[in-house]
Design a protein around this motif. Structure first.
Motif, PDB file in Angstrom:
ATOM      1  N   ARG A 176       0.868  -1.193   0.000  1.00 52.10           N
ATOM      2  CA  ARG A 176       0.000   0.000   0.000  1.00 52.10           C
ATOM      3  C   ARG A 176       0.896   1.232   0.000  1.00 52.10           C
ATOM      4  O   ARG A 176       0.664   2.184  -0.720  1.00 52.10           O
ATOM      5  CB  ARG A 176      -0.927   0.005   1.213  1.00 52.10           C
ATOM      6  N   GLU A 211       0.009  -6.862  -3.496  1.00 48.99           N
ATOM      7  CA  GLU A 211      -1.323  -6.320  -3.185  1.00 48.99           C
ATOM      8  C   GLU A 211      -2.002  -5.828  -4.452  1.00 48.99           C
ATOM      9  O   GLU A 211      -1.405  -5.802  -5.532  1.00 48.99           O
ATOM     10  CB  GLU A 211      -1.193  -5.134  -2.210  1.00 48.99           C
ATOM     11  N   HIS A 263      -6.687  -9.926  -3.593  1.00 46.22           N
ATOM     12  CA  HIS A 263      -5.678  -8.871  -3.395  1.00 46.22           C
ATOM     13  C   HIS A 263      -4.578  -8.968  -4.452  1.00 46.22           C
ATOM     14  O   HIS A 263      -3.391  -8.854  -4.141  1.00 46.22           O
ATOM     15  CB  HIS A 263      -5.090  -8.945  -1.978  1.00 46.22           C
ATOM     16  N   ASP A 283      -6.855 -14.112   2.205  1.00 46.39           N
ATOM     17  CA  ASP A 283      -7.935 -13.323   2.799  1.00 46.39           C
ATOM     18  C   ASP A 283      -8.757 -12.611   1.740  1.00 46.39           C
ATOM     19  O   ASP A 283      -8.291 -12.375   0.630  1.00 46.39           O
ATOM     20  CB  ASP A 283      -7.355 -12.271   3.768  1.00 46.39           C
ATOM     21  N   GLU A 284      -9.973 -12.267   2.117  1.00 49.01           N
ATOM     22  CA  GLU A 284     -10.823 -11.347   1.375  1.00 49.01           C
ATOM     23  C   GLU A 284     -10.792 -11.563  -0.140  1.00 49.01           C
ATOM     24  O   GLU A 284     -10.471 -10.658  -0.889  1.00 49.01           O
ATOM     25  CB  GLU A 284     -10.405  -9.898   1.687  1.00 49.01           C
ATOM     26  N   TRP A 302      -4.187 -16.614   5.802  1.00 51.06           N
ATOM     27  CA  TRP A 302      -5.166 -15.920   6.655  1.00 51.06           C
ATOM     28  C   TRP A 302      -6.344 -16.857   6.908  1.00 51.06           C
ATOM     29  O   TRP A 302      -6.572 -17.801   6.140  1.00 51.06           O
ATOM     30  CB  TRP A 302      -5.625 -14.630   5.976  1.00 51.06           C
ATOM     31  N   TRP A 316      -6.848 -13.601  11.988  1.00 48.26           N
ATOM     32  CA  TRP A 316      -6.912 -12.133  12.052  1.00 48.26           C
ATOM     33  C   TRP A 316      -8.299 -11.614  12.359  1.00 48.26           C
ATOM     34  O   TRP A 316      -8.460 -10.583  12.973  1.00 48.26           O
ATOM     35  CB  TRP A 316      -6.375 -11.514  10.758  1.00 48.26           C
ATOM     36  N   TYR A 328      -3.663  -5.101  15.667  1.00 49.77           N
ATOM     37  CA  TYR A 328      -3.625  -4.402  14.386  1.00 49.77           C
ATOM     38  C   TYR A 328      -3.041  -3.016  14.643  1.00 49.77           C
ATOM     39  O   TYR A 328      -3.715  -2.125  15.151  1.00 49.77           O
ATOM     40  CB  TYR A 328      -5.024  -4.364  13.735  1.00 49.77           C
ATOM     41  N   ASP A 374      -2.339  -0.789  12.695  1.00 46.60           N
ATOM     42  CA  ASP A 374      -2.793   0.314  11.830  1.00 46.60           C
ATOM     43  C   ASP A 374      -3.942   1.079  12.496  1.00 46.60           C
ATOM     44  O   ASP A 374      -4.385   2.100  11.980  1.00 46.60           O
ATOM     45  CB  ASP A 374      -3.193  -0.191  10.434  1.00 46.60           C
ATOM     46  N   ILE A 416      -6.689   4.091   9.959  1.00 43.55           N
ATOM     47  CA  ILE A 416      -7.813   3.405   9.314  1.00 43.55           C
ATOM     48  C   ILE A 416      -9.056   3.447  10.195  1.00 43.55           C
ATOM     49  O   ILE A 416     -10.181   3.471   9.697  1.00 43.55           O
ATOM     50  CB  ILE A 416      -7.409   1.954   8.952  1.00 43.55           C
ATOM     51  N   TRP A 424      -0.605  -2.714   8.431  1.00 45.79           N
ATOM     52  CA  TRP A 424      -1.146  -2.436   7.098  1.00 45.79           C
ATOM     53  C   TRP A 424      -0.969  -0.946   6.843  1.00 45.79           C
ATOM     54  O   TRP A 424      -1.244  -0.131   7.716  1.00 45.79           O
ATOM     55  CB  TRP A 424      -2.628  -2.813   7.036  1.00 45.79           C
ATOM     56  N   GLU A 439      -2.193   1.315   4.387  1.00 47.69           N
ATOM     57  CA  GLU A 439      -3.039   2.207   3.585  1.00 47.69           C
ATOM     58  C   GLU A 439      -2.893   3.656   4.037  1.00 47.69           C
ATOM     59  O   GLU A 439      -2.817   4.578   3.219  1.00 47.69           O
ATOM     60  CB  GLU A 439      -4.524   1.830   3.721  1.00 47.69           C
TER      61      GLU A 439
HETATM   62  C1  NAG Z   1      -8.035  -6.367   6.222  1.00 54.48           C
HETATM   63  C2  NAG Z   1      -7.169  -6.909   5.125  1.00 54.48           C
HETATM   64  C3  NAG Z   1      -5.970  -6.058   4.809  1.00 54.48           C
HETATM   65  C4  NAG Z   1      -6.194  -4.604   5.206  1.00 54.48           C
HETATM   66  C5  NAG Z   1      -6.457  -4.576   6.699  1.00 54.48           C
HETATM   67  C6  NAG Z   1      -6.655  -3.201   7.263  1.00 54.48           C
HETATM   68  C7  NAG Z   1      -6.189  -8.697   6.544  1.00 54.48           C
HETATM   69  C8  NAG Z   1      -5.749 -10.120   6.619  1.00 54.48           C
HETATM   70  N1  NAG Z   1      -6.774  -8.292   5.380  1.00 54.48           N
HETATM   71  O1  NAG Z   1      -9.184  -5.828   5.684  1.00 54.48           O
HETATM   72  O2  NAG Z   1      -5.646  -6.177   3.456  1.00 54.48           O
HETATM   73  O3  NAG Z   1      -5.078  -3.829   4.906  1.00 54.48           O
HETATM   74  O4  NAG Z   1      -7.499  -5.413   7.082  1.00 54.48           O
HETATM   75  O5  NAG Z   1      -6.734  -3.223   8.667  1.00 54.48           O
HETATM   76  O6  NAG Z   1      -5.988  -7.976   7.482  1.00 54.48           O
END
Ligand code: NAG
Length: 547
Positions: free
Chosen positions: A157, A186, A259, A322-323, A372, A389, A414, A416, A429, A464, A466
């Motif tokens: 990111r 990513e 991703h 993940d996701e 994940w 997670w 986390y 972030d 975030i 993370w 972002e």
């Molecule tokens: C999740 C996503 C990650 C994102 C993060 C932000 C995981 C395993 N996947 O949505 O790509 O950057 O949280 O907190 O955490």
């Protein structure tokens, strides 16, 4: 009389050792102090030299390192020696005896010695001094609680230079952590050179702008600057070697099946629709993922992994998982044919098919996958480890199935998330994960049986990026929370003590200052003595100056 400088430092070791007994007297470090390491072992020499360098940085005195057993009757030395004074300490445990005439650090393995030297560093003054230095006499018996003690870093990111990645590894080492999870791919960027697929970095490593503000802001606004970067294979080797020298395993993550928009932009034929795509400028979850019905996808990922394995000696390889939305697979003829041909129930089982195929490939190369917790959804691949997670539930389910687990729940680790009052902090975030909350984290869920608990390998924090555009900001997000996490991972649960930790943190903040790192001051009572360090880039941080 002892001046402030010559007085032994208060002992403030983070993470707190298993057993520490203070004694009277102290060891005086001088310009004649030597470091002896067992003869003929160059690994030990290297550890001795790293320690000598650490001592020099704090005291200006660099002890000579000699590969020999100290002569009888000699004094004023540190001896790093491989022996098993206590048999239950494992490969990462060590004992440390500081006496007025000598310091003896003993461990079964070099890794234990290295970890012990991190304790010695914390017995030095927290800030550089040219005054005489004395180390308080004491005796320590120490070993980690968990075998996976990690930090993750998302370099996709936002991209961070090799120099910073090495510093990050230094931070892990000083916190006695041993695993660096490097999130390399990513939607917003592919960051590792793959020789067979040059477009991954030529095209996939750059995006034509970056979202401004929050992903949820409307209208969305973007910078119009091309943004990106990647690590060459030479740089990756350099980082892996740097980590190895500090007994840290680098676990690379190559995301699949989701991703993956950056990779699909470079090679749209690997998607269900054929594209075209654009390396993402926004954050979030995107529908375009690798096509699970297309054989080319697997050829590509196996080729990528072949190059990845040549760079990373880690037994564990992270495959993401993940996701990964199922929308494209639902509409894709090839994916639907795969579901029919393989007798799969639905798209979740198709994801399991995907992961299991990659697992088989990696297993034949002697590696084990971690993913994940979504990889549980269509049935776990036989040998897979799970990184939990979305809370600890995935980890609990995996441990019950006798799969190894690394805990990294959003609820506690986390990094972030915000760590203090939002208005005092740079944009994050969301969430709120205070220092105290991190400290309170218990990675081993009480609901597991003793047998199942053995599958909890440990934990890690995820960073993370972002909303973390600069290295100063990364530092702000990891400090001081990383210090709390180190104690969660190392110190026996019964020895953890939040009040005592906060007291010891006062020294740790001084160490941060000496290191010149940025750290959050917004979650705790800021003591006057903790001055803002010189050169701090205040632009990313709003400081709270009093409680
Ligand atoms: C999740 C996503 C990650 C994102 C993060 C932000 C995981 C395993 N996947 O949505 O790509 O950057 O949280 O907190 O955490």
């Amino acid at each position: 009389a002892q001046t402030e400088a010559t007085k032994p430092q208060a002992v403030s070791i983070i993470p707190k050792p298993v057993k520490l007994t203070q004694q009277s007297g102290s060891f005086a470090l001088g310009k004649d102090t030597k470091i002896f390491v067992d003869p003929k072992n160059n690994e030990l020499r290297k550890i001795g030299e790293q320690l000598a360098q650490n001592i020099k940085e704090m005291t200006g005195m660099q002890p000579a390192v000699e590969q020999k057993v100290p002569a009888k009757g000699s004094s004023n030395y540190l001896h790093l020696t491989l022996s098993t004074p206590i048999d239950t300490l494992g490969s990462e445990g060590y004992t440390l005896e500081v006496a007025p005439d000598k310091i003896i650090l003993a461990a079964k393995e070099p890794q234990g010695l290295f970890l012990g030297t991190q304790t010695i560093r914390q017995l030095l003054p927290p800030q550089p001094t040219t005054d005489p230095v004395s180390i308080p006499a004491l005796s320590i018996v120490d070993k980690p609680r968990y075998e996976w003690r990690g930090m993750h870093l998302d370099v996709a990111r936002h991209f961070f230079p090799v120099e910073f990645v090495k510093e990050y590894i230094d931070y892990l080492a000083m916190h006695k952590m041993n695993t660096f999870h490097w999130h390399l791919t990513e939607d917003q960027g592919w960051r590792i050179e793959i020789k067979k697929y040059p477009k991954l970095t030529e095209v996939g490593a750059y995006r034509n702008g970056t979202l401004i503000g929050h992903n949820s802001d409307r209208p969305q606004q973007f910078t119009d600057e091309r943004y990106g970067g990647y690590y060459t294979q030479e740089q990756i080797k350099e980082v892996v070697k740097y980590a190895q020298d500090r007994y840290i395993t680098v676990v690379p993550e190559i995301e699949m099946p989701g991703h993956s928009v950056a990779a699909l932009t470079a090679y749209p034929e690997l998607s269900c629709t054929g594209g075209p795509f654009e390396v993402e400028k926004r954050w979030g979850i995107f529908d375009d993922v690798y096509c699970a019905g297309n054989e080319q996808t697997f050829t590509f990922l196996e080729d990528v992994m072949t190059e990845v394995l040549a760079l990373f000696p880690s037994k564990i390889i992270h495959i993401g998982g993940d996701e990964s939305p199922k929308a494209r697979w639902e509409e894709c003829e090839k994916c639907q044919k795969r579901i029919a041909d393989e007798g799969l129930k639905d798209e979740h089982e198709l994801q399991s098919y995907f992961v299991q195929r990659m697992e088989k490939f990696l297993n034949t190369k002697g590696r084990t996958i971690i993913g994940w917790d979504e990889i549980l959804e269509g049935g776990l691949a036989p040998n897979a480890y799970v990184m939990s997670w979305r809370g600890t539930e995935g980890g609990i389910a995996a441990a019950k199935q006798h799969h190894y687990v690394v805990m990294s729940p959003g609820s506690h680790v986390y990094f972030d998330h915000y760590q203090g009052e939002r208005e005092l902090e740079p944009l994050a975030i969301g969430g709120l994960t205070t220092l105290e909350r991190v400290y309170s984290f218990e990675p081993t869920p009480a609901e597991l049986t003793d047998e199942e608990k053995k599958y909890i390998l440990g934990a890690q924090a995820n960073v993370w990026t972002e909303y973390i555009p600069t290295t100063e900001h990364v530092e702000y997000m990891i400090f001081p929370r990383m210090s709390a996490l180190s104690e969660v991972l190392w110190t026996p649960a019964a020895k953890k003590d939040w009040g005592d930790f906060q007291t010891r943190m006062q020294q740790q903040y001084k160490r941060y200052n000496a290191m010149g790192v940025n750290y959050a001051r917004s979650t705790f009572n800021v003591k006057q003595e903790i001055a803002a360090m010189p050169g701090q880039k205040a632009a990313t941080v709003t400081l709270k100056t009093s409680a």
